[in-house]
Design a protein around this motif. Structure first.
Motif, PDB file in Angstrom:
ATOM      1  N   VAL A 161       0.839  -1.200   0.000  1.00 26.37           N
ATOM      2  CA  VAL A 161       0.000   0.000   0.000  1.00 26.37           C
ATOM      3  C   VAL A 161       0.876   1.253   0.000  1.00 26.37           C
ATOM      4  N   GLN A 162       1.917   1.265   0.825  1.00 25.91           N
ATOM      5  CA  GLN A 162       2.824   2.411   0.862  1.00 25.91           C
ATOM      6  C   GLN A 162       3.474   2.639  -0.501  1.00 25.91           C
ATOM      7  N   LEU A 163       3.895   1.548  -1.131  1.00 25.23           N
ATOM      8  CA  LEU A 163       4.544   1.652  -2.437  1.00 25.23           C
ATOM      9  C   LEU A 163       3.584   2.197  -3.496  1.00 25.23           C
ATOM     10  N   VAL A 164       2.390   1.619  -3.571  1.00 24.01           N
ATOM     11  CA  VAL A 164       1.421   2.062  -4.583  1.00 24.01           C
ATOM     12  C   VAL A 164       1.018   3.515  -4.336  1.00 24.01           C
ATOM     13  N   ASP A 165       0.831   3.883  -3.081  1.00 25.89           N
ATOM     14  CA  ASP A 165       0.521   5.277  -2.758  1.00 25.89           C
ATOM     15  C   ASP A 165       1.616   6.213  -3.269  1.00 25.89           C
ATOM     16  N   ALA A 166       2.863   5.863  -2.951  1.00 18.76           N
ATOM     17  CA  ALA A 166       3.989   6.725  -3.323  1.00 18.76           C
ATOM     18  C   ALA A 166       4.125   6.842  -4.838  1.00 18.76           C
ATOM     19  N   MET A 167       4.032   5.718  -5.537  1.00 20.25           N
ATOM     20  CA  MET A 167       4.231   5.760  -6.985  1.00 20.25           C
ATOM     21  C   MET A 167       3.042   6.390  -7.703  1.00 20.25           C
ATOM     22  N   SER A 168       1.843   6.218  -7.166  1.00 22.70           N
ATOM     23  CA  SER A 168       0.677   6.880  -7.761  1.00 22.70           C
ATOM     24  C   SER A 168       0.820   8.394  -7.649  1.00 22.70           C
ATOM     25  N   ARG A 169       1.356   8.847  -6.514  1.00 23.35           N
ATOM     26  CA  ARG A 169       1.577  10.290  -6.332  1.00 23.35           C
ATOM     27  C   ARG A 169       2.644  10.790  -7.295  1.00 23.35           C
ATOM     28  N   ILE A 170       3.735  10.041  -7.421  1.00 20.91           N
ATOM     29  CA  ILE A 170       4.818  10.437  -8.322  1.00 20.91           C
ATOM     30  C   ILE A 170       4.337  10.489  -9.771  1.00 20.91           C
ATOM     31  N   PHE A 171       3.541   9.493 -10.164  1.00 22.10           N
ATOM     32  CA  PHE A 171       3.089   9.401 -11.551  1.00 22.10           C
ATOM     33  C   PHE A 171       1.838  10.226 -11.833  1.00 22.10           C
ATOM     34  N   GLY A 172       1.190  10.724 -10.768  1.00 21.48           N
ATOM     35  CA  GLY A 172      -0.015  11.518 -10.959  1.00 21.48           C
ATOM     36  C   GLY A 172      -1.185  10.713 -11.489  1.00 21.48           C
ATOM     37  N   ILE A 173      -1.349   9.500 -10.972  1.00 23.12           N
ATOM     38  CA  ILE A 173      -2.427   8.636 -11.455  1.00 23.12           C
ATOM     39  C   ILE A 173      -3.326   8.219 -10.304  1.00 23.12           C
ATOM     40  N   ASP A 174      -4.500   7.713 -10.646  1.00 29.49           N
ATOM     41  CA  ASP A 174      -5.430   7.157  -9.671  1.00 29.49           C
ATOM     42  C   ASP A 174      -5.067   5.691  -9.462  1.00 29.49           C
ATOM     43  N   PRO A 175      -4.837   5.256  -8.217  1.00 27.19           N
ATOM     44  CA  PRO A 175      -4.496   3.848  -7.977  1.00 27.19           C
ATOM     45  C   PRO A 175      -5.498   2.872  -8.579  1.00 27.19           C
ATOM     46  N   GLN A 176      -6.753   3.320  -8.725  1.00 27.39           N
ATOM     47  CA  GLN A 176      -7.782   2.432  -9.264  1.00 27.39           C
ATOM     48  C   GLN A 176      -7.535   2.073 -10.730  1.00 27.39           C
ATOM     49  N   GLU A 177      -6.609   2.767 -11.381  1.00 27.64           N
ATOM     50  CA  GLU A 177      -6.263   2.440 -12.766  1.00 27.64           C
ATOM     51  C   GLU A 177      -5.310   1.241 -12.850  1.00 27.64           C
ATOM     52  N   LEU A 178      -4.704   0.889 -11.733  1.00 24.71           N
ATOM     53  CA  LEU A 178      -3.636  -0.109 -11.760  1.00 24.71           C
ATOM     54  C   LEU A 178      -4.090  -1.560 -11.920  1.00 24.71           C
ATOM     55  N   PRO A 179      -5.214  -1.988 -11.319  1.00 21.62           N
ATOM     56  CA  PRO A 179      -5.604  -3.388 -11.518  1.00 21.62           C
ATOM     57  C   PRO A 179      -5.707  -3.777 -12.989  1.00 21.62           C
TER      58      PRO A 179
END
Length: 210
Positions: A161-179
């Motif tokens: 969760v920490q990793l996805v949060d951090a990388m979503s912020r860096i990339f400027g994306i919504d985590p819900q796009e990742l699945p």
């Protein structure tokens, strides 16, 4: 089906700017880059020699942090240099290699994942594939860091969760796009559960836990 993150990678690449800490990080150099009169003795005043290259002393990590990192690393590895500097050293020695996993993540801007503006030939895996590699590393136990207890999640789950949060912020994306983007490489249901725990507003790993 093959890799499904290409479209998201393209959008990230169009909108991504290298974080300030990536741009400003002092780079490793060869002795001659320090001046015509530079000698190993004079270079040693401000730099340390690593595999034939010279790294600014300010890039050395605090000994306490190095020790703590080794204690939490699955293989007990102690890194005296940050991941960004290690990636640059590797690139200078092997310019045709493509960086992946946590090394690529550092290049993109992960502090705690863009081709480096100071090293435009340094090749890294695309954003989504980089995240996939890092998540696999976490879930296999190859990589870890210290986390507090009592979160209600498994240790690997908290780190993911920490990793996805951090990388979503860096990339400027919504985590819900990742699945969807990771579907061919990672279990979709697992990714849906993971991203449901993510907080786009988290500015740091500790804020994610809060």
């Amino acid at each position: 089906m093959g890799y499904q993150g290409t479209e998201l990678d393209r959008r990230i690449a169009r909108e991504h700017f290298a974080p300030l800490h990536v741009v400003q990080r002092p780079r490793p150099v060869r002795l001659e880059e320090l001046g015509r009169k530079a000698t190993p003795e004079s270079a040693a005043e401000t730099h340390v020699q690593v595999n034939g290259l010279w790294v600014p002393k300010q890039n050395l990590r605090d000994a306490t942090i190095v020790s703590l990192g080794a204690q939490s690393h699955p293989r007990g590895l102690a890194y005296e240099l940050d991941a960004l500097t290690r990636a640059r050293l590797c690139h200078l020695q092997h310019p045709h290699w493509v960086m992946s996993g946590w090394t690529a993540a550092a290049q993109w801007g992960l502090e705690y994942f863009v081709d480096d503006p100071g090293f435009r030939d340094l090749q890294v895996t695309p954003p989504v594939l980089t995240l996939i590699h890092c998540l696999k590393s976490l879930w296999s136990g190859e990589h870890s860091w210290n986390i507090p207890v009592g979160t209600g999640l498994t240790d690997a789950g908290v780190r993911a969760v920490q990793l996805v949060d951090a990388m979503s912020r860096i990339f400027g994306i919504d985590p819900q796009e990742l699945p969807e983007a990771c579907a061919h490489h990672l279990d979709r249901r697992r990714m849906e559960v993971l991203t449901s725990w993510c907080d786009q507003g988290g500015e740091s790993p500790m804020e994610t836990l809060m």
